[in-house]
Design a protein around this motif. Structure first.
Motif, mmCIF file in Angstrom:
data_model
loop_
_atom_site.group_PDB
_atom_site.id
_atom_site.type_symbol
_atom_site.label_atom_id
_atom_site.label_comp_id
_atom_site.label_asym_id
_atom_site.label_seq_id
_atom_site.Cartn_x
_atom_site.Cartn_y
_atom_site.Cartn_z
ATOM 1 N N GLU A 74 37.144 -0.315 -26.673
ATOM 2 C CA GLU A 74 38.448 -0.862 -26.288
ATOM 3 C C GLU A 74 39.613 -0.049 -26.863
ATOM 4 O OE1 GLU A 74 35.957 -2.790 -27.418
ATOM 5 O OE2 GLU A 74 35.544 -4.171 -25.764
ATOM 6 N N GLN A 83 33.118 -15.640 -29.811
ATOM 7 C CA GLN A 83 34.069 -14.634 -29.321
ATOM 8 C C GLN A 83 35.426 -15.260 -28.977
ATOM 9 O OE1 GLN A 83 31.858 -12.029 -26.740
ATOM 10 N NE2 GLN A 83 33.651 -10.758 -26.290
ATOM 11 N N THR A 135 44.342 -9.286 -21.832
ATOM 12 C CA THR A 135 43.213 -9.753 -22.633
ATOM 13 C C THR A 135 42.681 -11.039 -22.035
ATOM 14 O OG1 THR A 135 44.742 -10.937 -24.102
ATOM 15 C CG2 THR A 135 44.103 -8.708 -24.741
ATOM 16 N N ALA A 156 37.690 -7.637 -29.209
ATOM 17 C CA ALA A 156 38.038 -6.633 -28.194
ATOM 18 C C ALA A 156 39.549 -6.554 -28.026
ATOM 19 C CB ALA A 156 37.375 -6.980 -26.868
ATOM 20 N N VAL A 192 40.476 -6.134 -21.056
ATOM 21 C CA VAL A 192 39.373 -6.292 -22.012
ATOM 22 C C VAL A 192 38.986 -7.764 -22.083
ATOM 23 C CG1 VAL A 192 40.160 -4.323 -23.370
ATOM 24 C CG2 VAL A 192 40.873 -6.633 -24.035
ATOM 25 N N THR A 193 37.836 -8.017 -22.701
ATOM 26 C CA THR A 193 37.367 -9.382 -22.877
ATOM 27 C C THR A 193 38.025 -10.009 -24.094
ATOM 28 O OG1 THR A 193 35.366 -10.753 -22.863
ATOM 29 C CG2 THR A 193 35.342 -8.790 -24.276
ATOM 30 N N GLY A 241 33.027 -6.359 -20.360
ATOM 31 C CA GLY A 241 32.963 -7.656 -21.027
ATOM 32 C C GLY A 241 32.757 -8.729 -19.985
ATOM 33 N N SER A 242 32.388 -9.919 -20.431
ATOM 34 C CA SER A 242 32.091 -10.994 -19.493
ATOM 35 C C SER A 242 33.330 -11.802 -19.113
ATOM 36 C CB SER A 242 31.042 -11.934 -20.102
ATOM 37 O OG SER A 242 30.820 -13.033 -19.243
ATOM 38 N N ARG A 243 34.106 -12.241 -20.104
ATOM 39 C CA ARG A 243 35.194 -13.190 -19.827
ATOM 40 C C ARG A 243 36.271 -12.580 -18.932
ATOM 41 N NH1 ARG A 243 35.026 -18.544 -19.876
ATOM 42 N NH2 ARG A 243 33.358 -18.114 -21.378
ATOM 43 N N SER A 244 36.379 -11.277 -18.903
ATOM 44 C CA SER A 244 37.404 -10.611 -18.092
ATOM 45 C C SER A 244 36.951 -10.375 -16.657
ATOM 46 C CB SER A 244 37.774 -9.265 -18.734
ATOM 47 O OG SER A 244 36.606 -8.473 -18.939
#
Length: 582
Positions: A55, A118, A104, A82, A77-78, A32-35
């Protein structure tokens, strides 16, 4: 490619480093991107990184590692759905008692509630099955707290109050997500040790052995004796001094170690051997604070109210926190070890097993400072014929008997009793120091009086605390209880005069913080049929108390003071103690 150096990359690297120090060997990642900040930190660390596209599978994979090793395998996880996919594994970890650390990623606060992609509310996603959770917005924490968060997350997963189980860190990250920590990672404890460790068992031998023959102090607050919550706190006075538990066990431990006890009134330890009551005044004197600096601090019960004590303790390297339920009473994040054990049991073990106390000069230095400070405090209070707020606290605590119960309001009353209460006070002391509010105090004291009919209950309140729960006076005179309210009335919020807000323009300060009310509190009590007496001289309080005791029922003793004069007398006390110590 040259990557930017960011604080959140350093934060992520610090978390992972603390996990490694705590024994984590495996990390599970779902792409994932945000993580990204936390994933990059894990990939750079000496751990095995396991990648799963799904996930839900990632979470159960981490659960399996925890089941096999007894250590959490953080699952990263993002944001969005997720995070929802982890819930079945979190529930299983809770019911099975398997250590699990769920991380998270989240959007930062400014992207919530505006339709950002998201983005869902993840703060309480897993309900009440967690051992601990922290919602950490981007940039919320100072670097001094990073290691504490990382270590506590693993410690709670391994040994939370409900045993091993799931912990949730919800981590909001901002762009840029791809970055490096640079030199921003704060140093950890020596020898690769985690910032916090948690130990269980009534008599942790390693702790007992580590404390012997060292210069230390015991900080005793509410629950220091029995450690069984509000009921123990309310009854922790003279009645608890006999027998094998409570203050008696603490006295034996202090003697075996050769340590002083910095005793808050609610500990029930004031007046017992080795007790230091004037610690706030002593530690305001710089050279004394330095000369009396210990190597180690043993915390029993909730922290005292003194900010001066808290700041001094934060400068000491080694702290051991003992709580029967493993609660984290460590607001400054200094405890190297959190011991989930009964304070009384640990004290009994110390008294039994420690055979080499520290040199006598250590406790003698503290005893001398206590004696000097108390004489100086007595001298200042004796010079004032008018009632002063520290003088009320000292007179009241000296006058009450061993079978009496004193309930103390938050704000200034609890501080004045802690700092200037009679060093040999014999009464039990209780206070609402869970959330430290001033609401409901009239009613709380009536409840104490109803439950403790063998005791005479006296409540020391400020004027705003009385007004805040004025509804509690309704019907109080007809409840058949003996309760005396000693109300210190300075017509407003006296504590704010000690805070930085007092430097603001006078009109603004009075309007927003001083908040004078102009209400006749004696007339308010009379409306409810409660007899009142005005206390206009310092030497009149004891006689007024005796009359209220003899009459029985509910009474109010009204003590008027002045906020500016109160500031001046506190300054006078600090100066007198410093001069005497110097």
């Amino acid at each position: 490619m040259t990557l930017p150096v960011t604080e959140q990359a350093a934060f992520a690297a610090t978390l992972v480093d603390e996990w490694v120090r705590a024994g984590v060997t495996d990390v599970v990642v779902a792409p994932g991107s945000r993580s990204t900040p936390l994933v990059l930190a894990a990939d750079a660390a000496p751990v095995r990184v396991h990648v799963h596209l799904d996930e839900r599978s990632a979470a159960f994979y981490a659960l399996g590692i925890g089941l096999a090793t007894g250590r959490p395998a953080p699952v990263i996880v993002t944001s969005g759905t997720a995070a929802v996919e982890l819930h079945p594994a979190v529930v299983e970890a809770h019911h099975a008692g398997v250590p699990m650390l769920v991380c998270t990623a989240d959007r930062p606060p400014e992207l919530h509630g505006v339709g950002a992609q998201q983005t869902i509310d993840q703060r309480a996603l897993y309900g009440d099955v967690l051992r601990w959770r922290a919602d950490l917005g981007a940039g919320d924490l100072p670097p001094s707290a990073w290691r504490s968060i990382g270590a506590r997350a693993v410690a709670a997963a391994l040994a939370g109050p409900g045993g091993p189980g799931p912990v949730h860190l919800n981590l909001a990250f901002r762009d840029p997500l791809v970055a490096v920590p640079g030199a921003g990672v704060p140093p950890g404890r020596p020898g690769g040790q985690p910032w916090h460790t948690v130990e269980r068992g009534d008599e942790p031998a390693a702790v007992i052995n580590d404390l012997a023959a060292r210069r230390g102090v015991i900080v005793a607050g509410a629950g220091a004796g029995a450690g069984a919550g509000a009921g123990a706190r309310a009854g922790a006075g003279a009645g608890a001094r006999a027998g094998a538990g409570g203050p008696a066990a603490l006295a034996s431990a202090a003697a075996a170690l050769g340590w002083p006890v910095l005793a808050a009134p609610v500990s029930g330890y004031r007046g017992l051997p080795g007790a230091v009551a004037a610690f706030d005044a002593i530690l305001r004197h710089g050279s004394s604070a330095e000369a009396l600096r210990p190597e180690v601090v043993l915390h029993l019960g909730a922290p005292p109210a003194s900010k001066v004590l808290a700041a001094w303790l934060a400068s000491i390297d080694e702290h051991v926190l003992v709580d029967p339920f493993g609660r984290w009473a460590d607001p400054d994040r200094v405890a190297a070890r959190v011991v989930g054990a009964s304070p009384a049991a640990v004290c009994r073990a110390l008294a039994r097993d420690v055979t080499a106390p520290v040199a006598r000069q250590w406790s003698d230095g503290w005893a001398s400072a206590e004696s000097v400070a108390q004489r100086a405090i007595d001298g200042v209070i004796a010079r004032h014929d008018e009632p002063t707020e520290p003088g009320v606290a000292r007179t009241l605590t000296a006058a009450l008997r061993p079978e009496d119960l004193l309930f103390v309001a938050s704000s200034m009353p609890v501080r004045d009793v802690e700092w200037y209460g009679a060093p040999g006070m014999r009464c039990a002391v209780a206070a609402n120091r869970g959330a430290n509010g001033i609401d409901g105090l009239v009613s709380t004291s009536l409840g104490l009086a109803a439950a403790r009919r063998d005791a005479w209950t006296v409540a020391l309140l400020g004027d705003l605390a009385l007004l805040h729960d004025a509804g509690g006076l309704l019907g109080a005179a007809r409840r058949g209880v003996d309760c005396c309210y000693v109300v210190v009335d300075n017509d407003g919020g006296g504590i704010f005069g000690f805070l930085p807000q007092a430097a603001l323009p006078a009109e603004q300060f009075e309007r927003l913080w001083g908040t004078p009310h102009g209400i006749d509190l004696s007339a308010l009590a009379a409306v409810h049929g409660i007899p009142t007496a005005a206390v206009g001289r310092a030497d009149a309080l004891t006689d007024a108390l005796d009359r209220a005791r003899a009459a029985g029922g509910v009474h109010l003793l009204h003590v008027r003071t002045d906020r500016a004069a109160n500031l001046a007398v506190h300054d006078e006390l600090v100066t007198a103690v410093a001069r005497a110590l110097g």
